[in-house]
Each structure stands twice: as structure tokens, then as C-alpha cells.
Design an enzyme around this catalytic site. Structure first.
Site, PDB file in Angstrom:
ATOM      1  N   GLY A 191     -20.791 -18.046  -1.164  1.00  0.00           N
ATOM      2  CA  GLY A 191     -21.746 -19.489  -1.333  1.00  0.00           C
ATOM      3  C   GLY A 191     -21.050 -20.520  -1.250  1.00  0.00           C
ATOM      4  N   HIS A 228     -29.610 -21.028   7.223  1.00  0.00           N
ATOM      5  CA  HIS A 228     -28.993 -22.424   6.864  1.00  0.00           C
ATOM      6  C   HIS A 228     -29.814 -23.305   7.254  1.00  0.00           C
ATOM      7  CE1 HIS A 228     -24.445 -21.338   6.691  1.00  0.00           C
ATOM      8  NE2 HIS A 228     -25.040 -20.479   6.320  1.00  0.00           N
TER       9      HIS A 228
END
Length: 367
Positions: A191, A228
Site C-alpha cells: 500500500g 496506478h
């Protein structure tokens, strides 16, 4: 205008009745009531649970509410301007023909799902340094109020108690100064990239520096790159480069660097360091000094640390924490691991803040 927030939670409160999640379990029943807004004691906005916010059937003289692309804009006799930024999922209809983009005195906004909306409001000049930004519709989408408060501190927003009264005529509290250099460390799928992006998500202008390869035909890598990109706001600028030192020296705005590990791998490629003869010594031969390829890698690392120290930008950089994984099977892999570990130490020493992300939880690394 005087704005009373008699409730600040989602439509079912926080904690939600009969919900067994850990977030709700951390709070006592009735801790936060559903969001309800009262303007000057005469205009009440509090939709029933499960229904979107809608304008009242009638408004007192001097008050006005119009539909905008961001939610409902309200104004009062004193010309105070309030935006109730509803969730993108709550369609409030087509914008009013009289809608115009002007800065607000107070923005009430749900930041738990799409915090980038605040960055967009800042980018368009609708939220300024004088704008109060208050998070509403709070609920168990985040694990705790402490985590919410941590995020809001980065976003320049505040969380208030039920029953708080705000005055649009007063200036907003000044935003806390962000640390100039932050290093976010973590293992694979920890994360760490999401944490770095979260810290800058409410900024109006961010340059995202991608130092990794495009992926070629590697399906797994391409999926990561795509994930992303989807997380990043469309108004961010993306630069794909390994010339990170030059960017650190030239940029002055917020930079998100993802990441240091892929930058170092590219430096190893460019310097031809993976095939350095020092890695493949026959058994029994005494180690000699490293070859010129690793000298070149060391010089690039020195220059990166110098640029990191000198930068005028607000930088959040992601790097892989390599000290907790298995020992690489190859000599070149071990040398790369050691080089990245040393580089992480040097960057952390020159950072105002460094954190380690483990299983999505953030652990500060004190000096």
C-alpha cells in the site's frame, strides 16, 4: 452565513446500527448522526436515509440554491457562498443556467471516496486559502476517526463534531505546512504507492514522476501501471524519466516519485552494472575492488541524494523496503539489494518524514 452542522455522518450514522465492522466497533452508538445542515436557523438540508440531497421546495427571501457540476451552491442575504459537494454517485441534475464558477466561503464535502475532487476545486479557484473545507458524510469507509484526521491534515480539510456552528464571514484556519521531503517505504503490495498518492491527492497541481519501465508485453506489470494511472487524477502531469536528479533541482511544485527502486534498476541498466565481472568470481578467488560500472552507479546515487537535499519542491517518494525479504539468489541481486538499502538510508536521513507501510497501515519512522 451561520451554518449549523447538526450531523456529520453518512445517511445511517457512524457507527451504523447493527454493523459488525471494525470501524463501527471502535465508536459508541450515536457517535455521529447523519449529515444535516441548517443555514441561519431558517434553511434545513437533511435528506432521508438512502436518498440524495435535494433543494427545499421553497427558500426564505434572500436565500438561493442552484445546481452546479460539483453539487448544490447556496448563498444567503450576506452573500456568503456555501457548496454542498455531493457524491458523484448522487446525480443532482443539470447545472443551472445561472451557475458561475466563483470561490466559496465554505465547502461541505464527502472526501472518503473521491478526495481528488478537492484538488480539482482548488485547481479551478473555487477553494482558496479563505475557504473553510469541512468533511461530511463520514462513515465506516475508513477504519477510524484517527485515520480520517490524519488524511484530512494532508488535504487541508477539517473534521468537526456534530453541533458545530461555522461562520462563513470568518477566514478559514491556515493549512498546516507539509513536510518538504517524505520517503514512503514498503514491501510489495503493502500500500506504499496508495499512501504516497493519498498525501498529495487534494493538491491542485501535482507532477507524477514514473521512473519504471513501460512494461512491454509483461501483462502483470502492465496491469500494475494501469491501476496506478486509474488512481491518479486526470489533471495531474505525468513524466516518465530516470533523470530524477534534474527534476528535483528544477521543479518547485508537488512531486510524487514512484519509485526509487525502479530508478535504481534503470541506473544499473544504464551503467551496465548487472554484468559487472566482480559478481562472477570463481570460487576461492579473493574479492577485488568493484568495477567501473558500480562506481558509476555510486556516482548517480550521490547525485540523487545531493538533489534530494537541495530540492525546493514538495516531494513524496516511494521506495521498496528490501531488508525484510528473502536473500536474492544471485550475486547481482544481492548487490542491488544492498545498494537500494543504503540509498534508502541516505534519503531517509535527508527527509523531514519517513514512514513504513505494512499491510496498508502506516508506521512513522522517528529520527
Amino acid at each position: 452565513m451561520k451554518v449549523l452542522l447538526s450531523g456529520t455522518a453518512g445517511p445511517y450514522g457512524w457507527p451504523e446500527p447493527a454493523c459488525g465492522c471494525a470501524s463501527c466497533g471502535r465508536l459508541s452508538p450515536g457517535h455521529r448522526r447523519p449529515t444535516a445542515v441548517v443555514l441561519d436557523d431558517v434553511v434545513r438540508l437533511s435528506p432521508p436515509a438512502g436518498l440524495p440531497l435535494a433543494p427545499p421546495a421553497s427558500l426564505p427571501k434572500g436565500y438561493r440554491m442552484i445546481v452546479t457540476p460539483d453539487g448544490y451552491a447556496m448563498s444567503g442575504p450576506d452573500r456568503g457562498r456555501v457548496l454542498h459537494a455531493v457524491s458523484p454517485d448522487d446525480h443532482c441534475g443539470s447545472p443551472s443556467p445561472s451557475w458561475a464558477e466563483e470561490a466559496y466561503d465554505l465547502v461541505l464535502i464527502d472526501l472518503l471516496d473521491h478526495p481528488e475532487r478537492l484538488g480539482d476545486l482548488r485547481r479551478r479557484g473555487l477553494v482558496t486559502a479563505r475557504t473553510h473545507v469541512v468533511a461530511v458524510h463520514l462513515d465506516h469507509r475508513l477504519p477510524s476517526e484517527a485515520e480520517l484526521d490524519r488524511r484530512l491534515s494532508y488535504w487541508g480539510a477539517q473534521m468537526v463534531d456534530d453541533g458545530t456552528i461555522l461562520d462563513t464571514r470568518l477566514p478559514a484556519p491556515a493549512r498546516a505546512l507539509a513536510p518538504r521531503r517524505v520517503l514512503v517505504l514498503g514491501g510489495a503490495r503493502s500500500g506504499k504507492s496508495a499512501e504516497a498518492e493519498m498525501r498529495l491527492i487534494a493538491e491542485p497541481d501535482v507532477t507524477y514522476v514514473a521512473t519504471g519501465p513501460t512494461g512491454g508485453r509483461d501483462a502483470d506489470w502492465l496491469a500494475r501501471v494501469r491501476a496506478h494511472r486509474l488512481r491518479r487524477p486526470p489533471y495531474w502531469t505525468t513524466i516518465e524519466t530516470t533523470e530524477l536528479e534534474a527534476l528535483l533541482r528544477s521543479e518547485t511544485g508537488p512531486l510524487l516519485v514512484d519509485g526509487i527502486g525502479t530508478w535504481l534498476a534503470a541506473v544499473f541498466d544504464g551503467c551496465g552494472a548487472w554484468g559487472d565481472p566482480a559478481y562472477d568470481r570463481p570460487r576461492g578467488r579473493k574479492p577485488g575492488r568493484f568495477g567501473t560500472a558500480l562506481d558509476a552507479v555510486a556516482a548517480r546515487c550521490d547525485d540523487l541524494v545531493a538533489a534530494w537535499r537541495q530540492t525546493r519542491a514538495q516531494v513524496v517518494a516511494v521506495s521498496d523496503e528490501v531488508g525484510l525479504s528473502v536473500v536474492p539468489a544471485t550475486a547481482s541481486g544481492r548487490v542491488f539489494r544492498d545498494a537500494l538499502g543504503r540509498l534508502n538510508q541516505r534519503l531517509a536521513a535527508e527527509s523531514e518524514e519517513a514512514v513504513l507501510v505494512v499491510a496498508g497501515r502506516v508506521v512513522p519512522l522517528p529520527v
